[in-house]
Structure formats: C-alpha cells, structure tokens
Enzyme design. Structure first.
Site, mmCIF file in Angstrom:
data_model
loop_
_atom_site.group_PDB
_atom_site.id
_atom_site.type_symbol
_atom_site.label_atom_id
_atom_site.label_comp_id
_atom_site.label_asym_id
_atom_site.label_seq_id
_atom_site.Cartn_x
_atom_site.Cartn_y
_atom_site.Cartn_z
ATOM 1 N N LYS A 16 0.655 -1.012 -0.036
ATOM 2 C CA LYS A 16 -0.089 -0.052 -0.010
ATOM 3 C C LYS A 16 0.696 1.322 -0.120
ATOM 4 C CE LYS A 16 0.941 1.408 4.639
ATOM 5 N NZ LYS A 16 1.558 2.635 4.860
ATOM 6 N N PRO A 99 10.306 -4.814 1.140
ATOM 7 C CA PRO A 99 11.302 -4.498 2.260
ATOM 8 C C PRO A 99 10.737 -4.296 3.750
ATOM 9 C CG PRO A 99 11.184 -2.619 0.838
ATOM 10 C CD PRO A 99 10.313 -3.993 0.215
ATOM 11 N N MET A 100 11.016 -4.468 4.689
ATOM 12 C CA MET A 100 10.548 -4.240 5.948
ATOM 13 C C MET A 100 10.917 -2.977 6.686
ATOM 14 S SD MET A 100 10.756 -7.927 8.033
ATOM 15 C CE MET A 100 12.406 -8.265 7.605
ATOM 16 N N GLY A 101 10.143 -2.096 7.290
ATOM 17 C CA GLY A 101 10.373 -1.010 7.726
ATOM 18 C C GLY A 101 10.334 0.128 6.776
ATOM 19 N N ALA A 102 9.652 -0.242 5.636
ATOM 20 C CA ALA A 102 9.689 0.807 4.648
ATOM 21 C C ALA A 102 8.225 1.490 4.406
ATOM 22 C CB ALA A 102 9.588 -0.014 3.173
ATOM 23 N N GLY A 103 7.366 1.346 5.171
ATOM 24 C CA GLY A 103 6.178 2.121 4.956
ATOM 25 C C GLY A 103 5.119 1.401 3.948
ATOM 26 N N SER A 108 1.619 -6.244 7.744
ATOM 27 C CA SER A 108 0.287 -6.435 7.660
ATOM 28 C C SER A 108 -0.567 -6.901 6.758
ATOM 29 C CB SER A 108 -0.203 -4.851 7.837
ATOM 30 O OG SER A 108 0.529 -4.186 9.226
ATOM 31 N N ASP A 141 -2.944 -1.545 10.324
ATOM 32 C CA ASP A 141 -2.875 -1.534 9.003
ATOM 33 C C ASP A 141 -3.824 -2.768 8.361
ATOM 34 O OD1 ASP A 141 -1.829 0.891 8.699
ATOM 35 O OD2 ASP A 141 0.251 0.178 7.808
#
Length: 293
Positions: A16, A99-103, A108, A141
């Site tokens: 998203k 990627p993780m921690g990317a927004g 989620s 989310d």
C-alpha cells in the site's frame, strides 16, 4: 493464483501507499489520530497455503529477523483458528518481496492475506466485518487490507471509507535504511495538529492534477524522517527532480506517480547505481477480495 481443496498458491499480499498522511491529534493512550488515503498496488509478497490434517499452524519459510511465533502471518492464522475453533491446520510459505520498515505495509498485508485465504481454505465463510474485527488485534494497517478497497482512513487507521482512484503507475524507491515507526511517532517535532480534511476535499484536487500528489496535503512524518535519515532525504530530493515525490507511511519508501508504465520505467532507468526501485500499477481491489463477503 491457483485454488484447490487442499491448497491456495500464489496469493498476493499487495503493498500500500499513503497518498497523504495527516496527523490530527494524539490520544491519552499514546495512539495518534490520523487521516490518510490508502492505495493498493499490484506488487507485494506472495503467500502459499497448504492444509495440514494435524491441526498445526506452521511457517514453512525462514524469514530472517522474524521468529516464527512472532510473525504476523502465524499470529493471524492462530488467531483465526482460536476464534473459530476449527480443527484444520496449515503450512504457510512466504515469498518475501517487500522490504520491512519501508511504510509499504508488508507484514500487515501478509497477515490480511492469511486471514482471507484461510477463510476460504478452512471453509469458514466469516463475513468481512468479522475478519476486520480480528485484524484490529494484529495491527493498525491490517483492517485496511482485509477491507480490500482503496480507502480514506481516519481514527488510528481503522475507520475506512472506499474511494475510487484513477489508474496510475508508481515508481517506489526504498533506501537501504530501516525507519522504526515508534521512533517517528514519539518525536517531539512531529506535527500532531493538522487540520482535518474530507474525502470531498481529496477527490476534488487529485483527479487530474499533473502535480499530484503535490496538489493535496502532505505526509506529516516526512520532515521528521528526512531530518533523521539522510538516505531518505536523498531519495526524496532525487525523485522530486523527476516527478512530484512523497514518502509513504513512516518511511523509508518514497514514491512518485506516472500516467503510464513507460514513464515510470523511464524514471526507474535513471536511478543511481545501487538504488532499489520498483514499478507497480495501482489496484482497485484486493486480489482475495472475494474470499469474504
């Protein structure tokens, strides 16, 4: 996606984007009130589900840095199993792309795809509203991804209203840095008093403006993140020279919108060596939307 009575293969967990993100207040419990528009993308992780007859929930893929029992995918499956009392089990394979921690909502979205897929595979037939009430327990989310449509979000992100958005292509650039969401939300310099807007405000200004998303709102977290993480600031500055650019969520990913795939690919081709970019088309509906009513 392939569907059988024993397995569901190639289930997309779409990314998203937050087309804008305004923080309008802070609650006594520490949570923040926000307004945003969530845009689904035809790009994300891919999950595979296979029935087990022993009732166990197991992750069949190693995810570096994420222990199995704390993985949102496993937690979602166990939550659904406990809620319904089903005797069924499942093996879950995850092909990580986001990627993780990317927004981008990767974890989620994986959890929501798990809820939707197991609603079908375990033949539970729970209504969407019931799945969304479970999703709230997994993260702010997750309800959006179960909702399954592009949405105007309010509250802590759980109050959702469908919005119709034009088809666009996006270039998403993710710098090699992990931005902890909690760190940004707790920063003293974070704007927490943005004036509330309406869906009508958003739709009136975003439909055909060539400077979109610049023409509406902002991401209230972007200034804090770029002041702390030079890598994100560098990407915002570079991408903004190509097209109006904005950070999604609490970062670190930055996106720009284009009218065609060719335009987005042309911008991607100009990325500096070593930068990580992906071109993705907008989605109007979650690929597993039909798995709940």
């Amino acid at each position: 996606m392939t569907d059988s009575t024993r397995s569901l293969r190639n289930c997309l967990a779409p990314a998203k984007l937050n087309l804008f993100l305004h923080i309008t207040g802070r609650r006594p419990n520490g949570y923040h009130d926000l307004q945003s528009v969530f845009q689904l993308l035809n790009w994300g992780d891919t999950l595979h589900f296979t029935l087990r007859d022993d009732g166990k929930v197991a992750r069949a893929t190693d995810v570096p840095g994420v222990p199995e029992q704390s993985d949102l995918v496993v937690r979602a499956a166990n939550l659904l199993k406990a809620h319904t009392g089903t005797a069924a089990g499942v093996d879950i394979e995850i092909d990580k792309c986001l990627p993780m921690g990317a927004g981008l909502g990767g974890g989620s979205s994986d959890a929501a795809t798990t809820l939707l897929a197991l609603n079908r595979l375990w033949q539970l037939d729970l209504p969407r509203a019931e799945l969304q009430s479970l999703a709230v327990k997994l993260g702010a989310d997750v309800p959006f991804f179960v909702f399954g449509k592009n949405a105007f979000a309010e509250g802590i992100g759980e109050e959702l209203a469908e919005v119709e958005l034009p088809t666009r292509w996006f270039l998403v650039v993710t710098p090699r840095v992990h931005v902890p969401t909690a760190e940004i939300f707790s920063d003293e310099l974070l704007t927490r008093d943005s004036k509330p807007v309406t869906i009508t405000d958003f739709l009136a200004q975003q439909s055909s403006d060539a400077r979109w998303p610049d023409s509406f709102g902002r991401n209230d977290m972007q200034q804090v993140v770029t002041s702390k993480y030079a890598e994100v600031a560098q990407v915002v500055k570079w991408l903004y020279n190509v097209a109006p650019a904005r950070m999604t969520g609490s970062g670190a990913s930055v996106f720009a919108a284009f009218q065609s795939k060719q335009q987005a690919e042309a911008a991607k081709a100009q990325l500096p060596a070593g930068w990580n970019g992906a071109v993705a088309e907008s989605l109007n509906e979650h690929p597993l939307f039909a798995f709940a009513s």
